[in-house]
Design a protein around this motif. Structure first.
Motif, PDB file in Angstrom:
ATOM      1  N   TYR A 286      13.441  30.124 -57.253  1.00 37.88           N
ATOM      2  CA  TYR A 286      12.060  30.122 -57.415  1.00 37.88           C
ATOM      3  C   TYR A 286      11.578  31.584 -57.046  1.00 37.88           C
ATOM      4  CZ  TYR A 286       7.110  29.458 -55.703  1.00 37.88           C
ATOM      5  OH  TYR A 286       5.845  29.771 -55.591  1.00 37.88           O
ATOM      6  N   GLY A 288       8.137  33.621 -56.711  1.00 39.64           N
ATOM      7  CA  GLY A 288       6.604  33.242 -55.998  1.00 39.64           C
ATOM      8  C   GLY A 288       5.600  33.946 -56.932  1.00 39.64           C
ATOM      9  N   SER A 289       4.309  33.646 -56.590  1.00 46.87           N
ATOM     10  CA  SER A 289       3.412  34.229 -57.526  1.00 46.87           C
ATOM     11  C   SER A 289       3.091  35.915 -57.244  1.00 46.87           C
ATOM     12  CB  SER A 289       1.833  33.543 -57.224  1.00 46.87           C
ATOM     13  OG  SER A 289       1.648  33.847 -55.802  1.00 46.87           O
ATOM     14  N   GLY A 291       5.915  37.488 -56.327  1.00 52.81           N
ATOM     15  CA  GLY A 291       7.272  38.054 -56.628  1.00 52.81           C
ATOM     16  C   GLY A 291       7.662  38.535 -57.963  1.00 52.81           C
ATOM     17  N   VAL A 303      14.924  32.136 -53.291  1.00 56.02           N
ATOM     18  CA  VAL A 303      13.553  32.203 -53.125  1.00 56.02           C
ATOM     19  C   VAL A 303      12.964  33.419 -53.137  1.00 56.02           C
ATOM     20  CG1 VAL A 303      11.269  31.788 -51.867  1.00 56.02           C
ATOM     21  CG2 VAL A 303      13.439  30.069 -52.098  1.00 56.02           C
ATOM     22  N   LEU A 305      10.108  35.950 -52.935  1.00 55.47           N
ATOM     23  CA  LEU A 305       8.429  36.147 -52.860  1.00 55.47           C
ATOM     24  C   LEU A 305       8.127  37.621 -52.874  1.00 55.47           C
ATOM     25  CD1 LEU A 305       7.712  33.673 -49.859  1.00 55.47           C
ATOM     26  CD2 LEU A 305       7.917  33.350 -52.270  1.00 55.47           C
ATOM     27  N   TYR A 318      16.936  34.740 -49.708  1.00 50.73           N
ATOM     28  CA  TYR A 318      15.513  34.709 -49.401  1.00 50.73           C
ATOM     29  C   TYR A 318      15.019  36.074 -49.438  1.00 50.73           C
ATOM     30  CZ  TYR A 318      10.806  33.928 -47.171  1.00 50.73           C
ATOM     31  OH  TYR A 318       9.382  33.790 -46.943  1.00 50.73           O
ATOM     32  N   GLU A 321       7.662  38.099 -48.582  1.00 53.49           N
ATOM     33  CA  GLU A 321       6.563  38.902 -48.929  1.00 53.49           C
ATOM     34  C   GLU A 321       6.359  40.105 -48.768  1.00 53.49           C
ATOM     35  OE1 GLU A 321       3.065  36.586 -48.156  1.00 53.49           O
ATOM     36  OE2 GLU A 321       3.616  34.857 -49.009  1.00 53.49           O
ATOM     37  N   ARG A 338       9.544  39.711 -43.958  1.00 55.69           N
ATOM     38  CA  ARG A 338       8.550  40.321 -44.728  1.00 55.69           C
ATOM     39  C   ARG A 338       8.398  41.919 -44.631  1.00 55.69           C
ATOM     40  NH1 ARG A 338       3.699  37.081 -45.120  1.00 55.69           N
ATOM     41  NH2 ARG A 338       2.586  38.842 -45.172  1.00 55.69           N
TER      42      ARG A 338
END
Length: 404
Positions: A286, A288-289, A291, A303, A305, A318, A321, A338
């Motif tokens: 996945y 993210g918006s 990423g 994932v 981000l 992972y 953000e 993060r």
């Protein structure tokens, strides 16, 4: 059982000490590679493509994960009647037992296994090289030359030749001289650690090697030189494709990064020879918006981000953000919190990097360093830490890193 034309003996017991923390808990052939594979996948997939239906896998160093991963060979279509994949660790017999003393001794201790299938030829391969190869073409060459032993060879850069077994050959491909890791190589024609032997000849020389108290029981150091000394028919089979011995941290990193070139020599997407692996049951990756991914391998279960550029990720990674990963390898289940920066680093399995962490950077140079930074498995790096480029950290200790 009908006599088999050939079987493969895959040497997978190496410790791989030059890979440092990557082989601290697992055998070298089990080290993850190229996003979804393990190193041993390449040799096993080559066997499948070459229609070899019987493979003995010789294991020794920390074999638990490797045994679990290989299983009965289903992922490589080697769970076959009348053949199949067999795991062959050292064992105790009526006269006791010993660890495998070297590559030749490992095969010697499994003579009974080979005799059971009574092959005409035996292919000896390693479980720690990255390449695609049709071994059946090498067998045809071996037969055409009426050889007793054939060694697959590849030209390597002269500056690296002293790392390998080096051959001098005649115009017809006959091996005239062989030197194992010479300080001053006379050739850059290197052994790939892929051999085909007539079984009757190999068996004879395995016994001779075992009877020699001065032998190191190694194919390159002892068996091949003895064959040449006895004027046996030994030939070199020239290989032109991509081949990499990922025996050091640097070569492992380079081989992974080679896959990200616009036209990689090792093309994982070329179906001519497919590389198979044990499948994992994970959700799709996945992004993210906020990423983004550029020029990277991102498998299932990831994932993203933050931002990932020119990197190789493994399942379960992972990236939080605001974090930025570049020119790096993140092994399975690495977690980057993060606003952290990871550059030119290898991060071990199940390691967690806290928020606002900098790994592999120097404040005055940033993206101009050459040294690799390596973090071992299962480390938890606290928030706000800076780990300078070139560091090698097995476990977290405050004094091993500079606190921002």
């Amino acid at each position: 059982m009908a006599r088999k034309e050939w079987i493969a003996m895959l040497l997978a017991g190496g410790q791989g000490s030059r890979l440092g923390m990557l082989t601290r808990n697992i055998a070298k052939p089990a080290v993850p590679f190229a996003g979804k594979y393990r190193i041993i996948d390449f040799s096993l997939s080559n066997c499948t493509y070459s229609a070899i239906d019987t493979v003995g896998v010789l294991t020794q160093y920390k074999p638990l994960l490797l045994h679990s991963y290989i299983g009965i060979g289903s992922a490589w279509d080697l769970n076959l009647e009348g053949g199949g994949l067999y795991i062959l660790p050292p064992y105790v017999g009526e006269k006791g037992g010993i660890w495998y003393k070297g590559t030749a001794n490992a095969v010697y201790q499994n003579i009974d296994f080979i005799e059971y299938f009574d092959p005409r030829f035996v292919l000896i391969i390693s479980g720690d090289h990255i390449y695609k190869m049709d071994y059946s073409l090498m067998l045809e060459y071996h037969k055409d030359k009426n050889a007793e032993a054939t060694i697959a060879v590849i030209e390597v850069p002269w500056e690296e030749a002293s790392r390998f077994g080096i051959m001098i050959c005649g115009e017809n491909g006959a091996v005239l001289d062989f030197a194992e890791k010479p300080k001053k190589p006379r050739s850059n024609l290197a052994s790939m650690g892929v051999y085909i032997f007539n079984w009757d000849i190999l068996k004879e020389y395995l016994f001779l090697d075992e009877e020699d108290p001065l032998s190191e029981n190694d194919f390159g150091k002892n068996v091949i030189p003895r064959l040449l000394k006895d004027k046996r028919k030994v030939y070199a089979y020239p290989f032109k494709g991509y081949w990499k011995d990922v025996g050091t941290i640097e070569s492992y990193y380079t081989a992974n990064m080679d896959l990200l070139k616009p036209l990689p020599e090792m093309d994982l997407f070329d179906d001519t020879i497919k590389i198979y692996s044990k499948p994992s049951v994970l959700p799709p990756h996945y992004i993210g918006s906020g990423g983004g991914v550029k020029n990277s391998l991102v498998p299932d279960g990831c994932v993203i981000l933050g931002q990932v550029e020119r990197s190789v990720l493994f399942p379960g990674v992972y990236v939080g953000e605001g974090s930025y990963v570049k020119d790096s390898i993140l092994l399975p289940n690495v977690k980057i919190e993060r606003e952290s920066i990871i550059w030119r680093s290898i991060i071990g399995e199940n390691t967690t990097i806290g928020s606002r962490v900098k790994v592999g950077l120097k404040s005055d140079k940033y993206f101009n360093q050459e040294a690799l930074t390596v973090l071992g498995d299962g480390i938890i790096v606290p928030d706000g830490v800076e780990i300078e480029q070139g560091a090698s950290i097995k476990s977290w200790q405050r004094e091993e890193a500079k606190i921002s």
